[in-house]
Enzyme design. Sequence first.
Site, PDB file in Angstrom:
ATOM      1  N   GLY A 108      -3.733  14.233  23.396  1.00 23.37           N
ATOM      2  CA  GLY A 108      -3.637  13.536  24.675  1.00 23.37           C
ATOM      3  C   GLY A 108      -3.526  14.561  25.794  1.00 23.37           C
ATOM      4  O   GLY A 108      -3.372  15.758  25.547  1.00 23.37           O
ATOM      5  N   LYS A 109      -3.634  14.120  27.013  1.00 17.67           N
ATOM      6  CA  LYS A 109      -3.423  15.016  28.164  1.00 17.67           C
ATOM      7  C   LYS A 109      -3.189  14.156  29.390  1.00 17.67           C
ATOM      8  O   LYS A 109      -3.698  13.026  29.466  1.00 17.67           O
ATOM      9  CB  LYS A 109      -4.662  15.893  28.379  1.00 17.67           C
ATOM     10  N   GLY A 110      -2.452  14.700  30.349  1.00 18.97           N
ATOM     11  CA  GLY A 110      -2.217  13.963  31.577  1.00 18.97           C
ATOM     12  C   GLY A 110      -2.490  14.847  32.779  1.00 18.97           C
ATOM     13  O   GLY A 110      -2.550  16.073  32.659  1.00 18.97           O
TER      14      GLY A 110
END
Length: 459
Positions: free
Chosen positions: A115-117
């Site tokens: 994931g990444k934000g």
Amino acid sequence: MISQTRDIVQRSLDALLEDEHFLPELQGKAREQAFTSLTAILSTPNHVHKSYLRVPLQNGRVDRIPAFRVQHNNALGPYKGGIRFHESVNEDEVVNLASLMTLKNALHDVPFGGGKGGIIINPRDYSDKELNLIAKKYVQYFSDVLGPDKDIPAPDMGSGEREMDWMMAEYKSIHPGYPYRGSFTGKSVVNGGSLGRREATGKGVFFTFRYMIHDFIHNHKNLLTKTDNIFAKTALTYEDKPLTIAVQGFGNVGSVAALEAHQSTHLQNKVVAVSDRNVTLRNEDGLDIPALIEFTMRNKGDLPTTEEQLREIDVKAEISDREDVLYLDVDVLILAALEDQIHGDNMEKVKAGILVEGANAPITTEADKFLSDKGVIIVPDILANAGGVIVSYFEWLQGRETQFYSEDEVFRMLYEKMQETLDTVLPQFFGDPFPLRQNCYIHSVTKLSTILYRQGKLY
Ligand code: NAP
């Protein structure tokens, strides 16, 4: 960079399709269909969440700040990846970084997905109070999709343990009575963070190179001397030789990697150059890294830029342009600053025989191919800079068990995990003609493909 990841994943899938030992029960049309599914799954994220955080500022204005959480794949476990606070954040970049996390976790056998934000802001434009509000709003807007068993964010560019502490506290307020310590990693130690997390990436970066050159080569001399592999020939030229090292970037990753190299004097490593946004400092007899670290701590992270500052701390060094670090005649160049540092226009000037990617994607596809064709060993980001996510996994475990490990235990477990990965990929790397990056991707894609097949996802 985005197409680079997709291309390597596709090349890895093409190689697996042709490999009759890989999932031999899948034949004919079913095999083709399964690989079509794999391409679709690995090249697209499961979810892209986007919001506009509504943030009232101290000057009376209200900003709507674009923010993302991308969940690429969770076949291996909950989504995991940092939240970048930077004005250059965009959806494509976050998607690509999330897919890199899926591959990195698979490579190192960390039971997390990718994931990444990202939040599109320049943190310097906001007060601490406003940043606190932005961090809390991020958790409020994405709270349904985050959590210790769903998606666990961590710091990235522009964010650190302060932001993770704020975010964990907000998560706890939104979900009273639920376990919360594993909701964010990279927290401060008093808030349940892990000892050793800050140093983990830099230590891991140095470990990958040290293990390859000083341990693996020594223990596998038979394999290396018998093959025609160009990378084996390069590696053997460094065996039992005092090595000179240059480090680009002197922040969290670069300064720790430089200190590790400086301290392991029994290995005859010498750090002869370091650089940051302003300068390259060089001394062929070796730089005093602890004195330089101490200076940066007193000067907002900056290295000395004048003779007077060097005299003050009694460090001998030549001062030159920041780019010079890339072109020195050294054995090893550790790239720990930014992406795209070695590219088509400067690749011919690089003289180091081993490049280690502490930063994500510091070498473009064109330069990667040019240097690999010459036999330069490139230790790729997916392998070299995984120390941070590995210790984040230890932090998550400690949060769940509410049992905490000593710093020595954390580093011992970190090195064990990285050594397992190196022992898996290095024999193949020195045995077949692919660069190490391709080898690592094949390993990750094999693991993910097998798991997705066993989970019944390939129809
Ligand atoms: P950092 O603490 O912000 O350090 C970055 C360093 O690069 C600073 O010394 C900075 O100098 C220098 N720099 C910036 N622009 C430069 C330029 N044009 N030429 C030379 N040096 C330049 O960041 P970090 O945490 O060490 O991360 C470095 C890289 O590793 C990033 O790409 C990051 O995504 C990647 N990474 C980090 C981690 C982690 O756990 N920290 C994990 C995986 C990957 P100034 O201080 O003068 O600006």
